[in-house]
Design a protein around this motif. Structure first.
Motif, PDB file in Angstrom:
ATOM      1  N   GLU A   1       0.812  -1.209   0.000  1.00 15.80           N
ATOM      2  CA  GLU A   1       0.000   0.000   0.000  1.00 15.80           C
ATOM      3  C   GLU A   1       0.848   1.263   0.000  1.00 15.80           C
ATOM      4  O   GLU A   1       0.386   2.354  -0.348  1.00 15.80           O
TER       5      GLU A   1
ATOM      6  N   TYR B   1       0.688   3.095  -3.283  1.00 14.87           N
ATOM      7  CA  TYR B   1      -0.502   3.945  -3.414  1.00 14.87           C
ATOM      8  C   TYR B   1      -0.336   5.238  -2.637  1.00 14.87           C
ATOM      9  O   TYR B   1      -0.619   6.338  -3.148  1.00 14.87           O
ATOM     10  N   GLN B   2       0.123   5.140  -1.412  1.00 17.55           N
ATOM     11  CA  GLN B   2       0.231   6.322  -0.558  1.00 17.55           C
ATOM     12  C   GLN B   2       1.209   7.342  -1.128  1.00 17.55           C
ATOM     13  O   GLN B   2       0.962   8.554  -1.076  1.00 17.55           O
TER      14      GLN B   2
ATOM     15  N   LYS C   1      -0.267   9.145  -4.128  1.00 17.13           N
ATOM     16  CA  LYS C   1      -1.214  10.162  -3.668  1.00 17.13           C
ATOM     17  C   LYS C   1      -0.481  11.382  -3.117  1.00 17.13           C
ATOM     18  O   LYS C   1      -0.866  12.532  -3.391  1.00 17.13           O
TER      19      LYS C   1
ATOM     20  N   GLN D   1      -2.173  -1.682  -6.264  1.00 19.74           N
ATOM     21  CA  GLN D   1      -2.160  -0.383  -5.591  1.00 19.74           C
ATOM     22  C   GLN D   1      -1.976   0.767  -6.583  1.00 19.74           C
ATOM     23  O   GLN D   1      -2.493   1.868  -6.381  1.00 19.74           O
TER      24      GLN D   1
ATOM     25  N   ARG E   1      -5.361   1.305  -8.022  1.00 19.59           N
ATOM     26  CA  ARG E   1      -6.177   2.005  -7.021  1.00 19.59           C
ATOM     27  C   ARG E   1      -5.966   3.510  -7.111  1.00 19.59           C
ATOM     28  O   ARG E   1      -6.926   4.290  -7.133  1.00 19.59           O
ATOM     29  N   ALA E   2      -4.709   3.934  -7.192  1.00 22.75           N
ATOM     30  CA  ALA E   2      -4.408   5.365  -7.311  1.00 22.75           C
ATOM     31  C   ALA E   2      -4.917   5.915  -8.636  1.00 22.75           C
ATOM     32  O   ALA E   2      -5.474   7.015  -8.700  1.00 22.75           O
ATOM     33  N   LYS E   3      -4.716   5.161  -9.699  1.00 24.44           N
ATOM     34  CA  LYS E   3      -5.144   5.612 -11.027  1.00 24.44           C
ATOM     35  C   LYS E   3      -6.654   5.812 -11.063  1.00 24.44           C
ATOM     36  O   LYS E   3      -7.150   6.800 -11.632  1.00 24.44           O
ATOM     37  N   ARG E   4      -7.389   4.908 -10.457  1.00 21.77           N
ATOM     38  CA  ARG E   4      -8.846   5.020 -10.435  1.00 21.77           C
ATOM     39  C   ARG E   4      -9.323   6.210  -9.610  1.00 21.77           C
ATOM     40  O   ARG E   4     -10.442   6.677  -9.786  1.00 21.77           O
ATOM     41  N   GLU E   5      -8.470   6.678  -8.716  1.00 23.46           N
ATOM     42  CA  GLU E   5      -8.813   7.855  -7.910  1.00 23.46           C
ATOM     43  C   GLU E   5      -8.329   9.146  -8.550  1.00 23.46           C
ATOM     44  O   GLU E   5      -8.347  10.200  -7.918  1.00 23.46           O
ATOM     45  N   GLY E   6      -7.871   9.062  -9.790  1.00 20.14           N
ATOM     46  CA  GLY E   6      -7.525  10.265 -10.532  1.00 20.14           C
ATOM     47  C   GLY E   6      -6.067  10.629 -10.566  1.00 20.14           C
ATOM     48  O   GLY E   6      -5.696  11.668 -11.132  1.00 20.14           O
ATOM     49  N   VAL E   7      -5.189   9.818  -9.985  1.00 20.47           N
ATOM     50  CA  VAL E   7      -3.754  10.105 -10.036  1.00 20.47           C
ATOM     51  C   VAL E   7      -3.244   9.872 -11.452  1.00 20.47           C
ATOM     52  O   VAL E   7      -3.555   8.855 -12.085  1.00 20.47           O
TER      53      VAL E   7
END
Length: 486
Positions: A359, A362-363, A366, A410, A413-419
């Protein structure tokens, strides 16, 4: 449940996926332009340390010093990539990679660090780039991955402000020769590691332990990072992407809510994650989190340096392996912070002693993407070192495969949140010389027998190949490149 080495304790990190279940994502979820690669470094893989006019580097010197490297190992042969690059690129292509990241050895093309050019050294990188393109692998060239020419170290190395000019000249040389074919360039590899471990802790080349040397080297590397970018941009076609890479760790306080540990975490973040990144944005050094940096660096700065440290990179390479837990320490002045080793925290850890915490990828995506002027992000290094056992021609590296799957998850996950994250490069393509740790830790997707130089694609590499839809390699072709298909 995934079976992992004996040092693992339950529960496993939540980011892991059950071995028996299909992954909840596929390559298509990342989009058609996502870069899928693996990385390598010249000193760790090439060998041929005195071949065809190459000059010595600080790591050639450092490995000859007693007590610096475990088991007194060295990289004079390493993975013999200099002679076997076509084999390794065949395997990278068969794996389905779209990109291959490698570095150039500064002393191979400029034996004295500046001045006379070693044409045979340049010719090697010419051949390497062409070999990548022949296999539909986009080359990403890292200009500096820690192997400073010894001749420049004799003049002070990174502590000598003249290195900014030396490095800029080297960057221009590489751009003029390879710029017509290399679409992606990385200026520096993890500057905090080579200045911190090499000039403050003394555990990496050149082996110095001096606060002043660290501060001088850090400031000059910050300047060189931007000046190197400008040198490349002046010569490369507009389509070329220029970036640099940062080592980073997701940091959490040892005692959440404790004011001293929280403050220590912010100070550690300034050094480990922000020191070389914020200056590229024109923000200067992160003195708000660590005020001591201001007056410590003051003696090394000249008028106009704040502007010279800034450069509009096309991408940042995020290189993340773990998280770190931080506690207040009265014994470490200036930073007043210490890292709590994973072994003391009853958590899973790798052969490097790093906590298994996917994780963290991901962090950090972000955290870096939160800056208003942040460029596109790439994961240019991500991996794990675990013991390998060759069994009937196979390397069943379950833990490494699990980590690779989880880290890629992970990223999604970041890509789906717009990163804006555009690629994932596993560290590393092959096993290699792991600096002060020698040949003990193995990160590769491809196993290397250092005595015979035989290559075996590990199960982690086989999974990556399946995930990417890599090409089927015939037994005849595998025999020609010296690969054991198992």
């Amino acid at each position: 449940m995934i079976k992992l080495p004996p040092n693992y304790s339950e529960p496993l990190p939540a980011a892991f996926y059950p071995a028996s279940a299909p992954l909840p994502f596929s390559r298509a979820d990342f989009g058609p332009d996502f870069q899928w690669g693996a990385s390598a470094a010249a000193y760790q893989t090439e060998g041929a340390w005195q071949h065809q006019g190459k000059g010595p580097s600080i790591w050639d010197d450092f490995t000859r010093r007693k007590g610096t490297i475990r088991r007194s190992e060295h990289a004079r042969v390493a993975a013999d990539f200099y002679n076997r690059y076509e084999t390794d690129l065949d395997l990278a292509a068969a794996m389905g990679l779209t990109d291959f990241r490698f570095s150039a050895a500064w002393s191979r093309v400029l034996p004295e660090g500046s001045g006379a050019v070693n044409r045979r050294g340049l010719d090697f990188y010419d051949r390497l780039v062409d070999a990548c393109l022949e296999r539909d692998l986009r080359p990403m060239l890292t200009l500096y991955h820690w192997d400073l020419p010894s001749a420049l170290q004799a003049k002070g190395g990174w502590t000598n402000r003249n290195i900014v000019g030396w490095f800029s000249d080297y960057a221009q040389l590489m751009a003029r020769r390879l710029g017509d074919r290399v679409p992606h360039w990385a200026v520096l590899n993890e500057p905090m590691v080579f200045v911190g471990a090499g000039h403050l802790l003394g555990i990496h080349a050149p082996g110095r332990r001096h606060l002043g040397a660290f501060l001088a080297a850090a400031h000059h590397a910050t300047l060189a990072q931007a000046e190197g970018g400008r040198a490349l941009r002046a010569l490369l076609p507009g389509s070329a992407e220029i970036g640099t890479t940062f080592s980073c760790s997701y940091l959490t306080p040892h005692r959440p809510g404790n004011r001293q540990d929280e403050a220590a975490t912010r100070r550690a973040d300034a050094v480990l994650n922000l020191f070389f990144m914020e200056p590229t944005l024109g923000l200067g050094y992160p003195t708000a989190q660590l005020p001591a940096l201001g007056w410590l660096l003051e003696r090394y700065q000249k008028p106009g340096d704040d502007q010279r440290m800034a450069f509009d990179f096309d991408f940042w390479g995020i290189q993340n392996y773990t998280r770190e837990v931080v506690k207040f320490s009265p014994w470490l002045p200036l930073q007043w912070a210490a890292l709590v080793p994973a072994r003391q925290r009853n958590v899973p850890y790798t052969d490097m002693g790093w906590e298994v915490y996917p994780e963290s990828v991901y962090q950090m995506l972000k955290q870096y993407s939160a800056y208003p002027k942040a460029p596109k992000l790439l994961i240019t290094e991500s991996g794990s070192a675990f013991p390998d056992v060759v069994t009937d021609g196979r390397v069943p590296d379950v833990a490494r495969r699990a980590y690779l799957q989880a880290a890629i998850g992970q990223v999604l996950r970041a890509k789906r949140e717009g990163v804006d994250v555009g690629g994932y490069f596993a560290w590393s393509l092959t096993d290699n010389f792991e600096w002060a740790e020698g040949y003990g830790p193995r990160f590769g997707l491809i196993h290397v027998d250092y005595e015979t130089q035989e290559r075996i694609m590990k199960d982690s590499g086989r999974w990556y190949k399946k995930f990417l839809g890599g090409a089927v390699m015939s037994a005849e072709r595998a025999g020609k490149v010296g690969m054991n298909l198992g």
